[in-house]
Design a protein around this motif. Structure first.
Motif, PDB file in Angstrom:
ATOM      1  N   PRO A   1      -8.303  16.573  -9.023  1.00  0.00           N
ATOM      2  CA  PRO A   1      -7.688  15.306  -8.593  1.00  0.00           C
ATOM      3  C   PRO A   1      -7.462  15.309  -7.080  1.00  0.00           C
ATOM      4  N   ASP A   2      -7.331  14.135  -6.527  1.00  0.00           N
ATOM      5  CA  ASP A   2      -7.097  13.946  -5.094  1.00  0.00           C
ATOM      6  C   ASP A   2      -5.676  14.385  -4.745  1.00  0.00           C
ATOM      7  N   PRO A   3      -5.486  15.306  -3.789  1.00  0.00           N
ATOM      8  CA  PRO A   3      -4.112  15.712  -3.437  1.00  0.00           C
ATOM      9  C   PRO A   3      -3.282  14.556  -2.891  1.00  0.00           C
ATOM     10  N   ALA A   4      -3.947  13.532  -2.320  1.00  0.00           N
ATOM     11  CA  ALA A   4      -3.245  12.340  -1.830  1.00  0.00           C
ATOM     12  C   ALA A   4      -3.518  11.142  -2.727  1.00  0.00           C
ATOM     13  N   SER A   5      -3.709  11.400  -4.006  1.00  0.00           N
ATOM     14  CA  SER A   5      -3.932  10.335  -4.985  1.00  0.00           C
ATOM     15  C   SER A   5      -2.804   9.324  -4.970  1.00  0.00           C
ATOM     16  N   ARG A   6      -3.159   8.039  -5.093  1.00  0.00           N
ATOM     17  CA  ARG A   6      -2.137   6.994  -5.217  1.00  0.00           C
ATOM     18  C   ARG A   6      -1.817   6.684  -6.667  1.00  0.00           C
ATOM     19  N   SER A   7      -2.566   7.264  -7.595  1.00  0.00           N
ATOM     20  CA  SER A   7      -2.304   6.999  -9.011  1.00  0.00           C
ATOM     21  C   SER A   7      -2.929   8.081  -9.882  1.00  0.00           C
ATOM     22  N   GLN A   8      -2.171   8.530 -10.873  1.00  0.00           N
ATOM     23  CA  GLN A   8      -2.656   9.479 -11.884  1.00  0.00           C
ATOM     24  C   GLN A   8      -2.402   8.865 -13.267  1.00  0.00           C
ATOM     25  N   PRO A   9      -3.195   7.887 -13.670  1.00  0.00           N
ATOM     26  CA  PRO A   9      -2.886   7.125 -14.890  1.00  0.00           C
ATOM     27  C   PRO A   9      -2.915   7.941 -16.170  1.00  0.00           C
ATOM     28  N   GLU A  10      -3.644   9.057 -16.171  1.00  0.00           N
ATOM     29  CA  GLU A  10      -3.730   9.874 -17.386  1.00  0.00           C
ATOM     30  C   GLU A  10      -3.028  11.213 -17.237  1.00  0.00           C
ATOM     31  N   GLY A  11      -2.242  11.372 -16.183  1.00  0.00           N
ATOM     32  CA  GLY A  11      -1.471  12.590 -16.008  1.00  0.00           C
ATOM     33  C   GLY A  11      -1.954  13.445 -14.856  1.00  0.00           C
ATOM     34  N   VAL A  12      -1.215  14.541 -14.627  1.00  0.00           N
ATOM     35  CA  VAL A  12      -1.432  15.347 -13.426  1.00  0.00           C
ATOM     36  C   VAL A  12      -2.717  16.171 -13.466  1.00  0.00           C
ATOM     37  N   HIS A  13      -3.309  16.359 -14.648  1.00  0.00           N
ATOM     38  CA  HIS A  13      -4.516  17.179 -14.741  1.00  0.00           C
ATOM     39  C   HIS A  13      -5.793  16.347 -14.775  1.00  0.00           C
ATOM     40  N   GLU A  14      -5.659  15.046 -14.819  1.00  0.00           N
ATOM     41  CA  GLU A  14      -6.813  14.170 -15.032  1.00  0.00           C
ATOM     42  C   GLU A  14      -7.251  13.501 -13.730  1.00  0.00           C
ATOM     43  N   PRO A  15      -8.320  12.690 -13.777  1.00  0.00           N
ATOM     44  CA  PRO A  15      -8.823  12.070 -12.553  1.00  0.00           C
ATOM     45  C   PRO A  15      -7.787  11.180 -11.871  1.00  0.00           C
ATOM     46  N   SER A  16      -7.959  11.029 -10.573  1.00  0.00           N
ATOM     47  CA  SER A  16      -7.148  10.097  -9.802  1.00  0.00           C
ATOM     48  C   SER A  16      -7.722   8.699  -9.948  1.00  0.00           C
ATOM     49  N   ALA A  17      -6.963   7.702  -9.505  1.00  0.00           N
ATOM     50  CA  ALA A  17      -7.429   6.314  -9.557  1.00  0.00           C
ATOM     51  C   ALA A  17      -7.149   5.637  -8.224  1.00  0.00           C
ATOM     52  N   VAL A  18      -8.069   4.759  -7.820  1.00  0.00           N
ATOM     53  CA  VAL A  18      -7.921   4.006  -6.578  1.00  0.00           C
ATOM     54  C   VAL A  18      -6.885   2.901  -6.785  1.00  0.00           C
ATOM     55  N   VAL A  19      -6.009   2.721  -5.802  1.00  0.00           N
ATOM     56  CA  VAL A  19      -4.997   1.678  -5.858  1.00  0.00           C
ATOM     57  C   VAL A  19      -5.096   0.828  -4.595  1.00  0.00           C
ATOM     58  N   ASP A  20      -5.117  -0.475  -4.780  1.00  0.00           N
ATOM     59  CA  ASP A  20      -5.050  -1.395  -3.652  1.00  0.00           C
ATOM     60  C   ASP A  20      -3.574  -1.655  -3.359  1.00  0.00           C
ATOM     61  N   LEU A  21      -3.069  -1.080  -2.286  1.00  0.00           N
ATOM     62  CA  LEU A  21      -1.645  -1.173  -1.976  1.00  0.00           C
ATOM     63  C   LEU A  21      -1.272  -2.455  -1.238  1.00  0.00           C
ATOM     64  N   ARG A  22      -2.220  -3.324  -0.995  1.00  0.00           N
ATOM     65  CA  ARG A  22      -1.873  -4.609  -0.397  1.00  0.00           C
ATOM     66  C   ARG A  22      -1.061  -5.421  -1.403  1.00  0.00           C
ATOM     67  N   PHE A  23      -0.001  -6.058  -0.911  1.00  0.00           N
ATOM     68  CA  PHE A  23       0.961  -6.712  -1.798  1.00  0.00           C
ATOM     69  C   PHE A  23       1.483  -7.981  -1.118  1.00  0.00           C
ATOM     70  N   ASP A  24       1.728  -9.001  -1.918  1.00  0.00           N
ATOM     71  CA  ASP A  24       2.246 -10.266  -1.382  1.00  0.00           C
ATOM     72  C   ASP A  24       3.769 -10.170  -1.233  1.00  0.00           C
ATOM     73  N   TRP A  25       4.177  -9.574  -0.132  1.00  0.00           N
ATOM     74  CA  TRP A  25       5.599  -9.376   0.104  1.00  0.00           C
ATOM     75  C   TRP A  25       6.300 -10.702   0.411  1.00  0.00           C
ATOM     76  N   THR A  26       7.553 -10.787  -0.038  1.00  0.00           N
ATOM     77  CA  THR A  26       8.369 -11.977   0.269  1.00  0.00           C
ATOM     78  C   THR A  26       9.570 -11.617   1.130  1.00  0.00           C
ATOM     79  N   ASP A  27       9.574 -10.405   1.698  1.00  0.00           N
ATOM     80  CA  ASP A  27      10.754  -9.920   2.414  1.00  0.00           C
ATOM     81  C   ASP A  27      10.609 -10.005   3.932  1.00  0.00           C
TER      82      ASP A  27
END
Length: 614
Positions: free
Chosen positions: A74-100
């Motif tokens: 897995p990627d040491p800087a993974s943004r998501s581990q959907p199946e747990g710490v031993h499984e593949p990482s997943a790409v996350v789009d961190l862009r967000f429609d902030w209202t603050d």
């Protein structure tokens, strides 16, 4: 840390392409292998051990591994581990429609902190469960929540200090998007968000960092094995890693403050300490964005260098947790003097904590068996966080007992008053405000049988100095976790409701009264009588006077009050509204305070035409 950023670490979406960056200084080749569709993206070596690529062949939600010299991890800087710490990482789009966009983080002196654990705060065990209760927290008077660590850990039950993917938000809590929604919702309610992060060690299960490079070192011995490599050969990789992590929480999640766990356990003798690098990273980001961010350290060294500015070669933390205030307060309230409580002397040490923050300022510590501590002279009160309980002080008891189990309602109200009128930033632990009876126990959900056995053994050995007989709850058992989940129906029962109303009034007083709102350490004079177990706090600010009288003893006490002013009650812990049966009485210039209670009184100057009334 190199001040010029090449690209964020891990796999990140930037505009219409994906940037891939990983530190693997001793690797011969590195590939990013994506799944569904299966694509191998070859990374190119760069300076200082980094590997890099840009690609349009990988998209959000897609899973991937890094292939390092033929092995998949897995990627040491993974943004998501959907199946747990031993499984593949997943790409996350961190862009967000902030209202603050119009949100302004309050100053630290205006923080009323509410510490919570995402998994046990609500019956849904996730970020949404917190969002649903933000109106409650707002009504209580909370101005900042402090979230225990959410970096991905093994399984679904953990305090968070076993995190192994510092950039990935725990999937079972709601992942990155869930945390962003929570922060955005908090800011709509004018509530700041503090996130607990752990840079002194990494969790044992799912830790693949050493497959990439020397993130750890054997140069130092730590309770967790190898130390994080902040000052040995190749240390720039982990230093970049940690500073980029801090920047990510601030930049991509709009976190207002980081609470840095146990910084005293960080081993770093570099010319620039890692905390100084985190400070500089934060300062650069604040200049770029115009947003305010704070760094709050947990540190038990009583060393004011952690709070001193960079210009004095300090670590420039904005604040630190003040454990010694807690220890002195608990002993004053009757805590048995075992373990680290042994060397605290109740109201005498509590008085010193009010005036000087640190109790140990260079004298001999029998617990540490050495001369310990330094003076905090010149350090403002709003650089310290005070509390009567927190996750450590509750959860590190064998049975996870809260103050509501250990102390009478009278003492609970008295301790809360002691915290809320202190010249420090007050912190509550979730459920404290209604005297929840639910324990907060230590729990994990590891999958490695040897690790589970080691945790059980370590947990049992931990309490030899604190407890006699009794069985330690099994950290791995799901019942231990379930027993720790707050019961929200409890707060509506009469006894708990009275405590909740008391906390609301106490917080309102802290936030609204001129003296307490602007309280500084220099505005406070403290006296005590250790034999009687009493403490007197004298506040002066902007021509106004408050006196706090705290009676920790088991008998009523009597105080003569200054005759040059007229006095009225501001708040009485023994008021009938809270279920007390014997309120404080003022007669003929004397205050009669029942056992284990406290009172705040306001004085007004007598004019020439008035006479003092009792």
């Amino acid at each position: 840390m190199d001040s010029k950023r090449i690209a964020p670490l891990g796999v990140t979406i930037v505009d219409d392409k994906v940037q891939i960056r990983v530190w693997a200084p001793k690797a011969r080749n590195v590939i990013c292998r994506t799944y569904q569709p299966d694509v191998d993206i070859l990374l190119t070596p760069q300076v200082h051990g980094y590997w890099y690529a840009e690609s349009t062949r990988i998209a959000a939600e897609q899973q991937y591994h890094f292939i390092v010299d033929g092995e998949a991890f897995p990627d040491p800087a993974s943004r998501s581990q959907p199946e747990g710490v031993h499984e593949p990482s997943a790409v996350v789009d961190l862009r967000f429609d902030w209202t603050d966009q119009n949100y302004q983080c309050p100053s630290l002196r205006d923080f009323i902190i509410y510490e919570l654990h995402i998994g046990t705060f609500s019956p849904t065990h996730d970020f949404n469960g917190v969002v649903e209760r933000l109106p409650y927290l707002k009504n209580l008077g909370i101005t900042a929540i402090e979230i225990m660590p959410v970096a991905q850990f093994p399984g679904e039950r953990n305090w968070g200090y076993d995190g192994t993917f510092l950039f990935a938000v725990q999937h079972s809590y709601g992942g990155a998007r869930g945390l962003q929604r929570l922060v955005d919702a908090c800011h709509r309610e004018e509530i700041a968000v503090i996130l607990d992060v752990v840079y002194n060690h990494f969790g044992p299960e799912g830790n693949y960092l050493e497959k990439y490079g020397p993130y750890l070192t054997e140069k130092y011995h730590t309770p967790w094995g190898k130390a994080v490599n902040y000052d040995d050969s190749w240390n720039h990789g982990i230093r970049d890693f940690v500073c980029e992590n801090a920047r990510m929480w601030f930049e991509d999640f709009h976190i207002d403050a980081l609470r840095l766990d146990a910084v005293h356990a960080i081993k770093d003798f570099s010319p620039s300490h890692i905390l100084q690098d985190i400070r500089r990273t934060t300062d650069v980001l604040m200049r770029e964005t115009g947003r305010t961010h704070y760094l709050i350290a947990e540190c038990d060294l009583n060393d004011k260098r952690f709070l001193e500015p960079l210009g004095q070669n300090g670590f420039a933390m904005d604040a630190q947790w003040l454990d010694e205030f807690h220890h002195a307060l608990r002993v004053a309230a009757g805590e048995e003097k075992k373990g680290y409580f042994k060397e605290f002397n109740g109201v005498a040490d509590l008085a010193k904590a009010y005036e000087q923050a640190y109790v140990f300022t260079g004298q001999y510590s029998t617990h540490r068996q050495k001369f310990f501590g330094s003076s905090a002279e010149g350090i403002p009160g709003d650089k310290f966080v005070a509390f009567s309980q927190n996750h450590d002080q509750v959860g590190n008891r064998m049975l996870g007992e809260r103050s509501s189990i250990l102390f009478t309602p009278d003492l609970q109200r008295l301790m809360a008053m002691a915290v809320m009128v202190s010249p420090f930033i007050p912190l509550l632990f979730m459920g404290e405000e209604w005297a929840s009876k639910k324990p907060f126990l230590y729990f994990v959900s590891h999958s490695d049988p040897d690790l589970i056995a080691a945790v059980r053994k370590g947990r049992s050995e931990e309490f030899t100095d604190f407890h006699g007989d009794g069985e330690v709850p099994d950290p791995q058992d799901v019942k231990t976790f379930d027993d720790s989940v707050l019961d929200w129906d409890e707060k509506d029962k009469p006894l708990h409701q009275r405590m909740l109303h008391y906390y609301q009034d106490l917080i309102t007083l802290r936030k609204s009264h001129t003296v307490l709102r602007n309280l500084k350490r220099e505005d406070l004079r403290v006296s005590c009588d250790p034999q009687k177990g009493i403490l007197i706090l004298h506040f002066e600010h902007a021509g106004e006077t408050l006196i706090g009288m705290l009676n920790f003893s088991s008998s009523a006490q009597h105080f003569a009050i200054p005759e040059d002013k007229t006095w009225e009650k501001v708040l009485d812990t023994a008021d009938n509204r809270w279920g007390a049966v014997c309120p404080t009485v003022l007669t003929d210039g004397v205050v009669h305070i029942p056992a284990q209670t406290g009172i705040i009184m306001q004085g007004a100057d007598l004019d020439e035409n008035s006479t003092q009334s009792s």
